[in-house]
Scaffold this motif. Structure first.
Motif, PDB file in Angstrom:
ATOM      1  N   ASN A 151      -6.477   4.400  -4.064  1.00 27.95           N
ATOM      2  CA  ASN A 151      -5.061   4.150  -3.771  1.00 27.95           C
ATOM      3  C   ASN A 151      -4.124   5.070  -4.539  1.00 27.95           C
ATOM      4  O   ASN A 151      -2.967   5.262  -4.155  1.00 27.95           O
ATOM      5  CB  ASN A 151      -4.676   2.711  -4.133  1.00 27.95           C
ATOM      6  CG  ASN A 151      -5.418   1.650  -3.365  1.00 27.95           C
ATOM      7  OD1 ASN A 151      -5.664   0.566  -3.901  1.00 27.95           O
ATOM      8  ND2 ASN A 151      -5.787   1.919  -2.126  1.00 27.95           N
ATOM      9  N   LEU A 152      -4.594   5.634  -5.630  1.00 24.61           N
ATOM     10  CA  LEU A 152      -3.693   6.250  -6.597  1.00 24.61           C
ATOM     11  C   LEU A 152      -3.103   7.574  -6.135  1.00 24.61           C
ATOM     12  O   LEU A 152      -2.163   8.079  -6.760  1.00 24.61           O
ATOM     13  CB  LEU A 152      -4.406   6.434  -7.938  1.00 24.61           C
ATOM     14  CG  LEU A 152      -4.948   5.139  -8.565  1.00 24.61           C
ATOM     15  CD1 LEU A 152      -5.550   5.437  -9.930  1.00 24.61           C
ATOM     16  CD2 LEU A 152      -3.873   4.068  -8.675  1.00 24.61           C
ATOM     17  N   ASN A 153      -3.617   8.155  -5.032  1.00 24.36           N
ATOM     18  CA  ASN A 153      -3.045   9.416  -4.559  1.00 24.36           C
ATOM     19  C   ASN A 153      -1.716   9.218  -3.838  1.00 24.36           C
ATOM     20  O   ASN A 153      -1.016  10.188  -3.539  1.00 24.36           O
ATOM     21  CB  ASN A 153      -4.027  10.127  -3.619  1.00 24.36           C
ATOM     22  CG  ASN A 153      -4.082   9.495  -2.235  1.00 24.36           C
ATOM     23  OD1 ASN A 153      -4.101   8.258  -2.110  1.00 24.36           O
ATOM     24  ND2 ASN A 153      -4.141  10.300  -1.198  1.00 24.36           N
ATOM     25  N   ARG A 154      -1.333   7.978  -3.561  1.00 23.23           N
ATOM     26  CA  ARG A 154      -0.115   7.736  -2.784  1.00 23.23           C
ATOM     27  C   ARG A 154       0.627   6.466  -3.190  1.00 23.23           C
ATOM     28  O   ARG A 154       1.769   6.268  -2.780  1.00 23.23           O
ATOM     29  CB  ARG A 154      -0.461   7.650  -1.290  1.00 23.23           C
ATOM     30  CG  ARG A 154      -1.384   6.474  -0.949  1.00 23.23           C
ATOM     31  CD  ARG A 154      -2.026   6.628   0.399  1.00 23.23           C
ATOM     32  NE  ARG A 154      -2.855   5.466   0.764  1.00 23.23           N
ATOM     33  CZ  ARG A 154      -4.082   5.260   0.336  1.00 23.23           C
ATOM     34  NH1 ARG A 154      -4.653   6.124  -0.507  1.00 23.23           N
ATOM     35  NH2 ARG A 154      -4.773   4.207   0.716  1.00 23.23           N
ATOM     36  N   GLN A 155      -0.003   5.592  -3.952  1.00 25.34           N
ATOM     37  CA  GLN A 155       0.615   4.321  -4.336  1.00 25.34           C
ATOM     38  C   GLN A 155       0.998   4.421  -5.808  1.00 25.34           C
ATOM     39  O   GLN A 155       0.264   4.001  -6.700  1.00 25.34           O
ATOM     40  CB  GLN A 155      -0.344   3.165  -4.040  1.00 25.34           C
ATOM     41  CG  GLN A 155      -0.705   3.084  -2.571  1.00 25.34           C
ATOM     42  CD  GLN A 155      -1.754   2.049  -2.236  1.00 25.34           C
ATOM     43  OE1 GLN A 155      -1.915   1.049  -2.948  1.00 25.34           O
ATOM     44  NE2 GLN A 155      -2.473   2.251  -1.128  1.00 25.34           N
TER      45      GLN A 155
ATOM     46  N   GLY B 140       0.816  -1.204   0.000  1.00 23.76           N
ATOM     47  CA  GLY B 140       0.000   0.000   0.000  1.00 23.76           C
ATOM     48  C   GLY B 140       0.850   1.254   0.000  1.00 23.76           C
ATOM     49  O   GLY B 140       1.868   1.347  -0.682  1.00 23.76           O
ATOM     50  N   GLY B 141       0.443   2.233   0.831  1.00 22.55           N
ATOM     51  CA  GLY B 141       1.065   3.548   0.804  1.00 22.55           C
ATOM     52  C   GLY B 141       2.536   3.558   1.144  1.00 22.55           C
ATOM     53  O   GLY B 141       3.310   4.294   0.522  1.00 22.55           O
TER      54      GLY B 141
ATOM     55  N   THR C 164       3.019  12.026   3.255  1.00 22.83           N
ATOM     56  CA  THR C 164       3.409  11.398   4.520  1.00 22.83           C
ATOM     57  C   THR C 164       3.744   9.924   4.316  1.00 22.83           C
ATOM     58  O   THR C 164       4.694   9.406   4.917  1.00 22.83           O
ATOM     59  CB  THR C 164       2.301  11.560   5.572  1.00 22.83           C
ATOM     60  OG1 THR C 164       1.065  11.037   5.055  1.00 22.83           O
ATOM     61  CG2 THR C 164       2.113  13.025   5.936  1.00 22.83           C
ATOM     62  N   ASN C 165       2.983   9.240   3.464  1.00 27.72           N
ATOM     63  CA  ASN C 165       3.309   7.848   3.149  1.00 27.72           C
ATOM     64  C   ASN C 165       4.676   7.755   2.467  1.00 27.72           C
ATOM     65  O   ASN C 165       5.486   6.871   2.774  1.00 27.72           O
ATOM     66  CB  ASN C 165       2.243   7.247   2.233  1.00 27.72           C
ATOM     67  CG  ASN C 165       1.005   6.815   2.977  1.00 27.72           C
ATOM     68  OD1 ASN C 165       0.881   5.680   3.399  1.00 27.72           O
ATOM     69  ND2 ASN C 165       0.072   7.733   3.151  1.00 27.72           N
ATOM     70  N   THR C 166       4.928   8.678   1.547  1.00 25.40           N
ATOM     71  CA  THR C 166       6.194   8.664   0.824  1.00 25.40           C
ATOM     72  C   THR C 166       7.369   8.895   1.767  1.00 25.40           C
ATOM     73  O   THR C 166       8.414   8.238   1.660  1.00 25.40           O
ATOM     74  CB  THR C 166       6.183   9.737  -0.273  1.00 25.40           C
ATOM     75  OG1 THR C 166       5.120   9.448  -1.194  1.00 25.40           O
ATOM     76  CG2 THR C 166       7.501   9.764  -1.031  1.00 25.40           C
TER      77      THR C 166
END
Length: 252
Positions: free
Chosen positions: A91-95, A61-62, A219-221
């Motif tokens: 999911n596409l905003n961060r994955q 995921g992220g 933040t995930n990145t």
């Protein structure tokens, strides 16, 4: 001019004093070589270790998808990818390894395709299993050099689950989590490290915040990239510092 062009007496003297950074001619084209040369007198050995490493990523995921990007970018091609979900539009905003064409596909399959488009002859094993206990993880995930744990459930049990996996397989693990105001990553633990305290330690998710139905790309990145940095450097043979033996909390 490389160190091979220097007189033997000079290179021997520099090597004896730990002042010679030895990088093979073939490795000088590797874009990561300079980074490892700044941390090790043997950057070619760092790159060799990465090429021979096997990495597992639990959760694509992220954070897990970001970890995957950096892992293959470092030259690691032996991967065990584990997830049970399918790709959704949310999911596409961060994955960023997925596209609109992947919506509805299994994340493991879409992630393997992503790797194949960027890596020559990768060795990828796909795992789809529900992980609710250490036994589940031991059965689903074969031993690897390092397992990146990027899942957030079962809440409160991940520390114990990872400790049992390390104890049973001898693998190393690192965990990372992202909440709304806080994120966390680490520690990187090997074998039986952390086994005694696992039952009493808070999970990374509990430290970062409880799971939420939303998530924010930057933040995930950030957490995924820092996890990847710590794990890749350890795999390359750069020793852990005392700070790296602790969980790091990031306030966003």
């Amino acid at each position: 001019m490389g160190y091979e062009d220097l007189p033997d007496t000079l290179t021997d003297a520099l090597r004896a004093r730990g002042l010679l950074v030895e990088l093979s001619r073939a490795d000088r084209e590797d874009p990561s070589a300079a980074h490892f040369a700044a941390h090790s007198p043997e950057p070619s050995e760092c790159l060799r270790r990465l090429r021979n490493a096997t990495v597992g990523i639990l959760g694509l995921g992220g954070t897990g998808s970001v970890v995957l990007q950096h892992v293959i970018g470092s030259g690691i091609t032996r991967l065990v990818l584990a997830d049970m979900d399918t790709v959704s539009a949310s999911n596409l905003n961060r994955q960023f390894i997925y596209s609109t064409d992947d919506i509805g596909r299994k994340k493991t399959v879409a992630a393997a395709d992503y790797v194949s488009r960027r890596v020559s002859e990768p060795l990828v094993t796909l795992v789809e299993a529900l992980i609710a206990s250490g036994r589940d993880l031991v059965q689903a995930m074969r031993p690897v050099d390092l397992l990146f744990c990027c899942i957030d459930t079962p809440v409160g049990k991940l520390g114990e689950i990872l400790a049992e996996y390390r104890h049973s397989t001898g693998s190393a693990t690192i965990q990372g989590d992202v909440g709304v105001q806080f994120g966390s990553f680490g520690p990187l633990e090997v074998g039986t490290e952390g086994l005694r305290d696992a039952r009493h330690a808070r999970s990374g998710r509990e430290a970062a915040g409880m799971p939420t139905p939303w998530s924010f790309g930057p933040t995930n990145t950030l957490v995924g990239a820092m996890m990847a940095k710590q794990g890749i450097e350890w795999l390359a043979g750069i020793p852990k510092s005392p700070v790296e033996r602790q969980r790091k909390i990031i306030r966003f």
